[in-house]
Scaffold this active site. Sequence first.
Site, mmCIF file in Angstrom:
data_model
loop_
_atom_site.group_PDB
_atom_site.id
_atom_site.type_symbol
_atom_site.label_atom_id
_atom_site.label_comp_id
_atom_site.label_asym_id
_atom_site.label_seq_id
_atom_site.Cartn_x
_atom_site.Cartn_y
_atom_site.Cartn_z
ATOM 1 N N GLU A 55 0.882 -1.176 0.000
ATOM 2 C CA GLU A 55 0.000 0.000 0.000
ATOM 3 C C GLU A 55 0.915 1.219 0.000
ATOM 4 O O GLU A 55 1.625 1.473 0.988
ATOM 5 C CB GLU A 55 -0.919 0.031 1.232
ATOM 6 C CG GLU A 55 -1.852 1.235 1.190
ATOM 7 C CD GLU A 55 -2.621 1.556 2.469
ATOM 8 O OE1 GLU A 55 -3.423 2.513 2.448
ATOM 9 O OE2 GLU A 55 -2.404 0.878 3.490
ATOM 10 N N ASP A 93 5.154 4.745 3.436
ATOM 11 C CA ASP A 93 4.920 6.195 3.532
ATOM 12 C C ASP A 93 6.170 6.803 4.153
ATOM 13 O O ASP A 93 6.931 6.095 4.822
ATOM 14 C CB ASP A 93 3.702 6.477 4.438
ATOM 15 C CG ASP A 93 3.070 7.838 4.175
ATOM 16 O OD1 ASP A 93 1.911 7.895 3.725
ATOM 17 O OD2 ASP A 93 3.741 8.869 4.435
ATOM 18 N N ASP A 139 -1.217 12.314 -2.650
ATOM 19 C CA ASP A 139 -1.292 13.773 -2.838
ATOM 20 C C ASP A 139 -1.422 14.038 -4.340
ATOM 21 O O ASP A 139 -0.637 13.508 -5.130
ATOM 22 C CB ASP A 139 -0.035 14.436 -2.284
ATOM 23 C CG ASP A 139 0.096 14.182 -0.784
ATOM 24 O OD1 ASP A 139 -0.888 14.368 -0.063
ATOM 25 O OD2 ASP A 139 1.180 13.757 -0.343
ATOM 26 N N ASP A 141 -9.845 10.747 -4.392
ATOM 27 C CA ASP A 141 -10.952 11.713 -4.433
ATOM 28 C C ASP A 141 -10.710 12.725 -5.549
ATOM 29 O O ASP A 141 -11.616 13.443 -5.940
ATOM 30 C CB ASP A 141 -11.009 12.487 -3.106
ATOM 31 C CG ASP A 141 -9.704 13.248 -2.915
ATOM 32 O OD1 ASP A 141 -8.651 12.586 -2.812
ATOM 33 O OD2 ASP A 141 -9.726 14.496 -2.920
ATOM 34 N N THR A 175 -10.119 4.745 4.134
ATOM 35 C CA THR A 175 -8.934 5.318 4.774
ATOM 36 C C THR A 175 -9.344 6.554 5.579
ATOM 37 O O THR A 175 -10.467 7.054 5.456
ATOM 38 C CB THR A 175 -7.877 5.728 3.732
ATOM 39 O OG1 THR A 175 -8.337 6.899 3.062
ATOM 40 C CG2 THR A 175 -7.600 4.629 2.731
ATOM 41 N N TYR A 176 -8.393 7.069 6.317
ATOM 42 C CA TYR A 176 -8.620 8.280 7.123
ATOM 43 C C TYR A 176 -9.058 9.454 6.236
ATOM 44 O O TYR A 176 -10.067 10.116 6.491
ATOM 45 C CB TYR A 176 -7.307 8.601 7.853
ATOM 46 C CG TYR A 176 -7.305 9.894 8.599
ATOM 47 C CD1 TYR A 176 -7.972 10.006 9.823
ATOM 48 C CD2 TYR A 176 -6.632 11.004 8.109
ATOM 49 C CE1 TYR A 176 -7.969 11.198 10.517
ATOM 50 C CE2 TYR A 176 -6.626 12.201 8.803
ATOM 51 C CZ TYR A 176 -7.298 12.288 9.999
ATOM 52 O OH TYR A 176 -7.289 13.471 10.685
ATOM 53 N N TYR A 177 -8.302 9.673 5.152
ATOM 54 C CA TYR A 177 -8.653 10.798 4.262
ATOM 55 C C TYR A 177 -9.965 10.535 3.535
ATOM 56 O O TYR A 177 -10.779 11.446 3.348
ATOM 57 C CB TYR A 177 -7.519 11.071 3.259
ATOM 58 C CG TYR A 177 -6.478 11.990 3.837
ATOM 59 C CD1 TYR A 177 -6.581 13.370 3.714
ATOM 60 C CD2 TYR A 177 -5.413 11.476 4.556
ATOM 61 C CE1 TYR A 177 -5.628 14.214 4.273
ATOM 62 C CE2 TYR A 177 -4.455 12.309 5.126
ATOM 63 C CZ TYR A 177 -4.573 13.676 4.976
ATOM 64 O OH TYR A 177 -3.634 14.512 5.542
ATOM 65 N N GLU A 178 -10.151 9.297 3.142
ATOM 66 C CA GLU A 178 -11.368 8.952 2.403
ATOM 67 C C GLU A 178 -12.622 9.273 3.228
ATOM 68 O O GLU A 178 -13.595 9.807 2.708
ATOM 69 C CB GLU A 178 -11.330 7.456 2.069
ATOM 70 C CG GLU A 178 -12.517 6.986 1.253
ATOM 71 C CD GLU A 178 -12.336 5.538 0.800
ATOM 72 O OE1 GLU A 178 -11.387 4.866 1.239
ATOM 73 O OE2 GLU A 178 -13.158 5.097 -0.011
#
Length: 216
Positions: free
Chosen positions: A45, A70, A119, A155, A195-198
């Site tokens: 991932e 990451d 990003d 997104d 995910t957190y951002y999703e």
Amino acid sequence: MGKDKLRKFAEIATFENVFQKDEGKKMKGHWAQGHFGNNSPIILELACGKGEYSVNMALLFPDKNFIGVDYKGNRLWRGAKTAMEENIRNVAFLRIQIENIIDYFDEGEVSEIWITFPDPQPQKSREKKRLTAPPFLDRYKAVLAPGSPVHLKTDNDDLFTYTLEVLSAHSLPILVNTNDLYNSTFLNEVLAIKTYYERKYLTTGKNINYLKWQLL
Ligand SMILES: C[S@@+](CC[C@H](N)C(=O)[O-])C[C@H]1O[C@@H](n2cnc3c(N)ncnc32)[C@H](O)[C@@H]1O
């Protein structure tokens, strides 16, 4: 740097499921046997942040190994901590720049790649930083077994369109393509992992784009 970040950096240095730079380089070609103690496939991932995909896929697929990648150690900390607390042995984390991925995995060592909400790097001058830009695809190809799939969840509609253009320009087969995952027939238990951002984007009503392609 805040105290909390410093504490998390100190902690991940002691976590047996987190690899940083040189420790990670030593694992090149040996991840399955050397860390996971098996011969199961390795799935990455990329831009994993807190590692929701890595941790949740590890629970869904105990016969596969997952590595979240990451460079932000304080984010990786969350996934690594959860994996340790819940004794999820088939997930690890690698704190590196994705640009250097070929220093950490051997040719064909990886079976699948997920890129989760990278990003978007909208400025033209930063196109090379987009994780689906051609130089990144070349690096992924170098570590993936031939014909392996790559998944992108984003997104960002511009990054989605850009990626489609790159894939088309390189004549790469697109296996799944939707600009509205949650209202599509493709949704399944893996794609439903959030995910957190999703979660943040979904609360604003944003559509989620999903692409799956093959690197030949
Ligand atoms: C928008 S966040 C998404 C995090 C997570 N996937 C999520 O959806 O919650 C993008 C992540 O990509 C990581 N990232 C971006 N470019 C990177 C690079 N070249 N190498 C390593 N990590 C990178 C950032 O550190 C950040 O955690």
